[in-house]
Design an enzyme around this catalytic site. Structure first.
Site: not given
Ligand code: BEZ
Ligand code: FE2
Length: 407
Positions: A64, A66, A144, A148, A182, A212
């Site tokens: 894991h 990034h 990834e 939202s 994500h 997390e």
């Molecule tokens: C997004 O929709 O990109 C997002 C939502 C929550 C946390 C981080 C990113």
């Molecule tokens: Fe991570």
């Protein structure tokens, strides 16, 4: 065919077997035989090399990372998950500037130097694709999905498909395209369904950040707390969580995903993960920096889960050296027997990192038929080898991937 040997081979199997004065006979594709060096010396080989005062392990796996966040060094706030996530949203574009490619190359060198031959890379944008595909590393490349806001989902899903297709052009026995969700707080249920279908229809491995932080659990359970304000501040909307914890977990059944972190998971959550043969990836330094906590290994044991250990990205770590990570974990888990903890940590970046993996890749152990990927580490020790390796070793003496010496 080639032969290498060393004072000790740590086979990294379930029993933690060790061969003294061991040898590995291999070609570019697989390990052909493992025995004492003496017994293999008469085999025809293009080259033979014995590493004195050394141990050989399977090349380590950091499942894991990034890589795209390799430029962070002081931009992101640590010590509180909410403060960290705010700082990610505020800084993520400036962390992707023109010097990113160079920094990613440096990070790849850090990985190789620490004996890593295999990574699981979460890719948010695809900026890391060529750097990883053209590196000596073997790569599980997790494209990834995030999103939202309902209005943006179609565009974001199309973007994910495009990144997946780009990565599939590099598919090989060194490079394995995959998918990542994500997290439950950032991925809308409509997006989740599409990505899960994609993973099922194309048989792609799947990774997901899960529980997390305390803030995440609070949001999913009470619909209140940090995330309520987060969505108001950054997305100007009143948001509700997309799932309960058990609904989210249940939607992954049949997929055997990698759940990353699980710091706030209860025994019941871990049981559900174990039941679906999911894996847990733990990143101790990152977890300490963002959530002031490390994974409860006793809870994992009760659920019969053997965690995989990894570094996470520089977004939540000072370095991607897996040796640093394991040494830190050795000190951090104070209530565990030191020697058996060292073995569990080493197996968490070798044997357990690949056990029952979704693609059937034979890696993580020194075993006939497995990939010829090895790390060689200097040691003066003759006993407590896992412990001494983690304690004293700052970099690999040599690294072989696909039978070729990289370092
Ligand atoms: C997004 O929709 O990109 C997002 C939502 C929550 C946390 C981080 C990113
Ligand atoms: Fe991570």
């Amino acid at each position: 065919m080639y032969l290498i040997g060393a004072d000790y081979l740590l086979l990294c199997n379930e029993d933690f077997s060790i061969i003294k004065n061991g040898g590995i006979y291999f070609n570019e594709n697989e390990i052909l035989e493992i025995d004492t060096y003496e017994n293999l010396q008469n085999k025809p080989a293009k080259s033979q090399k014995y590493y004195q005062n050394c141990v050989i392990t399977p090349a380590l796996t950091n499942l894991h990372i990034h890589l795209e966040f390799s430029q962070n060094e002081g931009s992101l706030k640590f010590g509180n998950f909410g403060k960290w996530l705010d700082s990610v949203i505020e800084n993520r574009e400036s962390l992707m500037d023109s010097s990113l490619q160079l920094q990613m190359q440096n990070t790849i060198q850090t990985l190789l130097q620490s004996g890593v031959g295999f990574v699981g890379a979460i890719s948010s944008y695809g900026y890391d694709l060529e750097a990883l595909a053209n590196s000596p590393l073997r790569v599980l490349y997790f494209n990834e999905a995030i999103g939202s806001k309902v209005e943006a989902l179609d565009m974001l899903y199309q973007n994910l498909l495009a990144r997946l297709q780009d990565s599939q052009q590099f598919s090989s026995h060194h490079f394995f395209p995959a998918l990542a969700i994500h997290s439950p707080y950032s991925v809308h249920s409509k997006m989740l369904q599409k990505v899960l279908n994609l993973a099922k229809t194309q048989s792609l491995p799947l990774s997901v950040h899960f529980l997390e932080s305390k803030e995440e659990r609070e949001w999913l359970e009470t619909k209140k707390g940090y995330f309520q304000g987060f969505f108001e501040r950054f997305f100007h909307t009143k948001m509700q969580p997309f799932y309960t914890i058990s609904d989210f977990l249940n939607s992954f059944r049949g997929l055997k995903p990698y759940f990353v972190h699980c710091l706030e998971a209860t025994y019941k959550d871990l049981e559900m993960i174990a039941k679906m043969q999911g894996k847990i990836i733990s990143c101790p330094k990152s977890n300490r920096l963002l959530n002031n906590k490390i994974l409860d290994l006793n809870l994992c044991k009760q659920s019969q889960i053997h965690p995989i250990f990894a570094t996470d990205g520089k977004s939540s770590n000072d370095s991607l050296s897996l040796l640093d990570e394991l040494r830190t974990a050795l000190y951090a888990y104070m209530d565990y027997d030191l020697e058996s903890l060292a073995k569990d940590l080493l197996l968490g970046v070798t044997y357990y990192a690949h056990k029952d993996n979704p693609l059937g890749i034979k890696a993580g152990s020194l075993k006939k038929g497995f990939l010829p990927d090895f790390a060689v580490f200097k040691t003066k020790a003759k006993e407590q080898l896992a412990l001494m390796l983690l304690l004293y070793t700052k970099k690999a003496e040599a690294l072989y991937i696909g039978g070729k010496q990289i370092i």
